[in-house]
Design a protein around this motif. Structure first.
Motif, short mmCIF file in Angstrom:
data_model
loop_
_atom_site.label_atom_id
_atom_site.label_comp_id
_atom_site.label_asym_id
_atom_site.label_seq_id
_atom_site.Cartn_x
_atom_site.Cartn_y
_atom_site.Cartn_z
N MET A 158 60.93 45.54 80.50
CA MET A 158 61.84 45.91 79.42
C MET A 158 62.34 44.68 78.67
O MET A 158 62.36 43.59 79.20
N PHE A 159 62.73 44.91 77.42
CA PHE A 159 63.43 43.91 76.63
C PHE A 159 64.89 44.34 76.59
O PHE A 159 65.19 45.52 76.45
N LEU A 160 65.80 43.38 76.71
CA LEU A 160 67.22 43.71 76.70
C LEU A 160 68.04 42.56 76.15
O LEU A 160 67.56 41.44 76.03
N THR A 161 69.29 42.88 75.84
CA THR A 161 70.20 41.86 75.33
C THR A 161 71.38 41.63 76.26
O THR A 161 72.07 40.63 76.13
N LYS A 162 71.62 42.57 77.20
CA LYS A 162 72.73 42.41 78.15
C LYS A 162 72.37 43.08 79.46
O LYS A 162 71.53 43.98 79.52
N SER A 163 73.04 42.66 80.51
CA SER A 163 72.70 43.13 81.86
C SER A 163 72.94 44.62 82.06
O SER A 163 72.26 45.25 82.86
N GLU A 164 73.88 45.20 81.33
CA GLU A 164 74.18 46.63 81.49
C GLU A 164 72.96 47.50 81.19
O GLU A 164 72.80 48.57 81.76
N GLU A 165 72.11 47.03 80.30
CA GLU A 165 70.89 47.78 79.97
C GLU A 165 69.96 47.82 81.17
O GLU A 165 69.24 48.81 81.38
N PHE A 166 69.97 46.79 81.98
CA PHE A 166 69.17 46.75 83.19
C PHE A 166 69.83 47.56 84.31
O PHE A 166 69.20 48.39 84.95
N THR A 167 71.11 47.31 84.54
CA THR A 167 71.79 47.94 85.66
C THR A 167 71.90 49.46 85.48
O THR A 167 71.91 50.19 86.47
N TYR A 168 71.95 49.91 84.25
CA TYR A 168 72.05 51.34 83.97
C TYR A 168 70.85 52.11 84.50
O TYR A 168 70.97 53.24 84.98
N ILE A 169 69.66 51.51 84.41
CA ILE A 169 68.45 52.22 84.83
C ILE A 169 67.79 51.64 86.08
O ILE A 169 66.69 52.05 86.46
N PHE A 170 68.45 50.68 86.72
CA PHE A 170 67.82 50.01 87.86
C PHE A 170 67.31 50.97 88.92
O PHE A 170 66.18 50.84 89.39
N SER A 171 68.12 51.93 89.34
CA SER A 171 67.68 52.82 90.43
C SER A 171 66.45 53.63 90.03
O SER A 171 65.56 53.85 90.85
N ASP A 172 66.38 54.05 88.76
CA ASP A 172 65.19 54.77 88.29
C ASP A 172 63.98 53.84 88.24
O ASP A 172 62.86 54.24 88.61
N MET A 173 64.19 52.62 87.78
CA MET A 173 63.10 51.64 87.72
C MET A 173 62.52 51.41 89.11
O MET A 173 61.31 51.47 89.31
N LEU A 174 63.42 51.15 90.06
CA LEU A 174 62.98 50.87 91.42
C LEU A 174 62.26 52.07 92.02
O LEU A 174 61.21 51.93 92.66
N SER A 175 62.77 53.26 91.77
CA SER A 175 62.14 54.48 92.27
C SER A 175 60.73 54.65 91.70
O SER A 175 59.79 55.00 92.43
N GLN A 176 60.56 54.40 90.42
CA GLN A 176 59.24 54.54 89.80
C GLN A 176 58.26 53.50 90.32
O GLN A 176 57.09 53.81 90.58
N VAL A 177 58.72 52.28 90.48
CA VAL A 177 57.84 51.22 91.02
C VAL A 177 57.44 51.57 92.46
O VAL A 177 56.27 51.47 92.83
N LYS A 178 58.39 52.02 93.26
CA LYS A 178 58.07 52.40 94.64
C LYS A 178 57.08 53.56 94.69
O LYS A 178 56.17 53.56 95.51
N SER A 179 57.27 54.56 93.83
CA SER A 179 56.35 55.70 93.80
C SER A 179 54.94 55.28 93.45
O SER A 179 53.97 55.71 94.08
N ALA A 180 54.81 54.41 92.46
CA ALA A 180 53.48 53.92 92.08
C ALA A 180 52.88 53.07 93.20
O ALA A 180 51.68 53.19 93.49
N CYS A 181 53.70 52.28 93.87
CA CYS A 181 53.21 51.46 94.99
C CYS A 181 52.70 52.36 96.12
O CYS A 181 51.66 52.06 96.73
N THR A 182 53.41 53.43 96.39
CA THR A 182 52.98 54.38 97.43
C THR A 182 51.62 54.97 97.06
O THR A 182 50.72 55.06 97.90
N LYS A 183 51.45 55.36 95.83
CA LYS A 183 50.18 55.94 95.37
C LYS A 183 49.06 54.91 95.46
O LYS A 183 47.94 55.24 95.89
N VAL A 184 49.34 53.68 95.07
CA VAL A 184 48.32 52.61 95.10
C VAL A 184 47.88 52.34 96.54
O VAL A 184 46.70 52.10 96.79
N THR A 185 48.81 52.39 97.47
CA THR A 185 48.48 52.03 98.86
C THR A 185 47.94 53.19 99.69
O THR A 185 47.61 53.01 100.85
N GLU A 186 47.87 54.40 99.11
CA GLU A 186 47.32 55.54 99.86
C GLU A 186 45.83 55.44 100.03
O GLU A 186 45.11 54.93 99.25
#
Length: 147
Positions: A119-147
């Motif tokens: 993502m592109f951002l100008t302040k940390s709140e833009e990152f922290t607002y969606i962090f849990s969703d970002m991490l969840s999506q990365v983890k889901s893709a990692c699970t699929k890749v490693t199956e």
């Protein structure tokens, strides 16, 4: 002649040193993200290009591009090494499904796969607002890749 060479050497060293460090805005971003993630219970380690943390036994990285200053470029990613189960051929065959289904970017490097949310951002709140969703999506893709 010595003075000129010494001056040129100092100029090159100063340029290299400046090019390898974050701007004040990028350093503030890293500190604010670090503070937020610490409050979420994550143990962080500073890296030359951002932060590193563990979640569920896996290392994740928050990388801040030093060249992108306004807006700043950040990516949350995990590196997965190729092995007998995870081969380059298998990943390339399924690359489109990983990238489309999970809304993340899966790319092959020489010895590993990078699963990232960028993502592109100008302040940390833009990152922290969606962090849990970002991490969840990365983890889901990692699970699929490693199956």
């Amino acid at each position: 002649m010595k003075k000129i060479l010494f001056s040129l050497l100092m100029l090159v060293c100063a340029t290299v040193s400046y090019a390898q460090s974050f701007t004040s805005a990028q350093e503030t971003l890293r500190k604010e993200i670090s503070s937020y993630l610490s409050r979420q219970g994550l143990n962080l380690e500073n890296q030359s290009d951002g932060l590193k943390f563990k979640s569920e036994g896996s290392n994740f990285y928050i990388e801040i591009d030093k060249d992108k200053k306004s807006p700043m470029y950040v990516r949350l990613c995990r590196y997965i090494k190729f092995d007998d189960k995870i081969t380059r051929e298998k990943v390339i065959k399924n690359l489109n499904s990983y990238n489309v289904k999970y809304g993340v970017k899966v790319s092959c490097q020489e010895k590993n796969i990078v699963v990232s949310y960028e993502m592109f951002l100008t302040k940390s709140e833009e990152f922290t607002y969606i962090f849990s969703d970002m991490l969840s999506q990365v983890k889901s893709a990692c699970t699929k890749v490693t199956e």
